[in-house]
Design a protein around this motif. Sequence first.
Motif, short mmCIF file in Angstrom:
data_model
loop_
_atom_site.label_atom_id
_atom_site.label_comp_id
_atom_site.label_asym_id
_atom_site.label_seq_id
_atom_site.Cartn_x
_atom_site.Cartn_y
_atom_site.Cartn_z
N LEU A 52 0.84 -1.21 0.00
CA LEU A 52 0.00 0.00 0.00
C LEU A 52 0.87 1.25 0.00
O LEU A 52 0.60 2.21 -0.74
CB LEU A 52 -0.96 0.00 1.19
N VAL A 53 1.93 1.27 0.81
CA VAL A 53 2.82 2.43 0.83
C VAL A 53 3.44 2.64 -0.54
O VAL A 53 3.48 3.76 -1.07
CB VAL A 53 3.92 2.28 1.91
N LEU A 54 3.91 1.55 -1.16
CA LEU A 54 4.52 1.67 -2.49
C LEU A 54 3.52 2.16 -3.53
O LEU A 54 3.89 2.91 -4.45
CB LEU A 54 5.13 0.33 -2.91
N LYS A 55 2.26 1.79 -3.38
CA LYS A 55 1.22 2.28 -4.29
C LYS A 55 1.00 3.78 -4.07
O LYS A 55 0.89 4.55 -5.02
CB LYS A 55 -0.08 1.51 -4.05
N LEU A 56 0.96 4.20 -2.81
CA LEU A 56 0.71 5.61 -2.50
C LEU A 56 1.86 6.50 -2.96
O LEU A 56 1.62 7.62 -3.43
CB LEU A 56 0.49 5.79 -0.99
N ILE A 57 3.09 6.03 -2.87
CA ILE A 57 4.21 6.91 -3.21
C ILE A 57 4.31 7.17 -4.71
O ILE A 57 5.02 8.08 -5.12
CB ILE A 57 5.56 6.41 -2.65
N ARG A 58 3.55 6.43 -5.50
CA ARG A 58 3.50 6.72 -6.95
C ARG A 58 2.87 8.08 -7.22
O ARG A 58 3.05 8.65 -8.30
CB ARG A 58 2.70 5.64 -7.68
N GLU A 59 2.11 8.62 -6.25
CA GLU A 59 1.45 9.92 -6.40
C GLU A 59 2.44 11.08 -6.29
O GLU A 59 2.09 12.21 -6.59
CB GLU A 59 0.37 10.09 -5.34
N PHE A 60 3.66 10.80 -5.83
CA PHE A 60 4.64 11.86 -5.60
C PHE A 60 5.70 11.86 -6.69
O PHE A 60 6.01 10.83 -7.28
CB PHE A 60 5.32 11.66 -4.24
N GLU A 61 6.28 13.02 -6.93
CA GLU A 61 7.38 13.11 -7.88
C GLU A 61 8.67 12.63 -7.23
O GLU A 61 9.52 12.05 -7.90
CB GLU A 61 7.54 14.56 -8.35
N GLU A 62 8.83 12.89 -5.93
CA GLU A 62 10.03 12.47 -5.22
C GLU A 62 9.68 12.11 -3.79
O GLU A 62 9.01 12.86 -3.09
CB GLU A 62 11.08 13.59 -5.23
N VAL A 63 10.12 10.92 -3.36
CA VAL A 63 9.90 10.44 -2.00
C VAL A 63 11.21 9.87 -1.47
O VAL A 63 11.87 9.10 -2.17
CB VAL A 63 8.83 9.34 -1.94
#
Length: 175
Positions: A52-63
């Motif tokens: 779930l975290v990996l799915k959510l971080i797709r929304e960001f340009e940089e994490v």
Amino acid sequence: MDEYEACILGLIAAIEHKVKTIKVYGDSTLVIYQLRNEWETKDSKLVEYRKLVLKLIREFEEVTFHYLPREENQMADALVTLAVALKVNEHSSMMSIGMQAYGYPTHCYSIEEEDDGNLWYYDILLYNKYQNYPNQATENDKRTIRRMATRYVIDGEILYKKSHNQVLLRCMDTK
């Protein structure tokens, strides 16, 4: 699991605020190193959280994920201090709380359009955004709107109600 859940809630809040670059700090070596792909995720309970975290971080340009030792994490220390202040012992029984998630706060489901065709928050929104009143507002209406508007705040396109302890409760998108 708690560390992953806290991370997920933080990422969701950042997504709602349209943040594009984020630095995530955590004091759990396990979670941080798993999310940085430096450690494997073997525990089946944590695999789904990581996905779930990996799915959510797709929304960001940089994490980026940063490990912060607990002794350097003053906020966590403050929360632990508050938790210890609760009087609970081995003989205490705590009632469980059932929770459900809704797309909107439950009170919004029972609210219909007003007589003027606008939703319940329109007058508050109008005042908070532009310091304007509806055309038909009396002096008493204006006073009431000003008083009610102090309990709400707009962030971007989202209207929040301030709770008694200043926590912001999301009401509606204002679009």
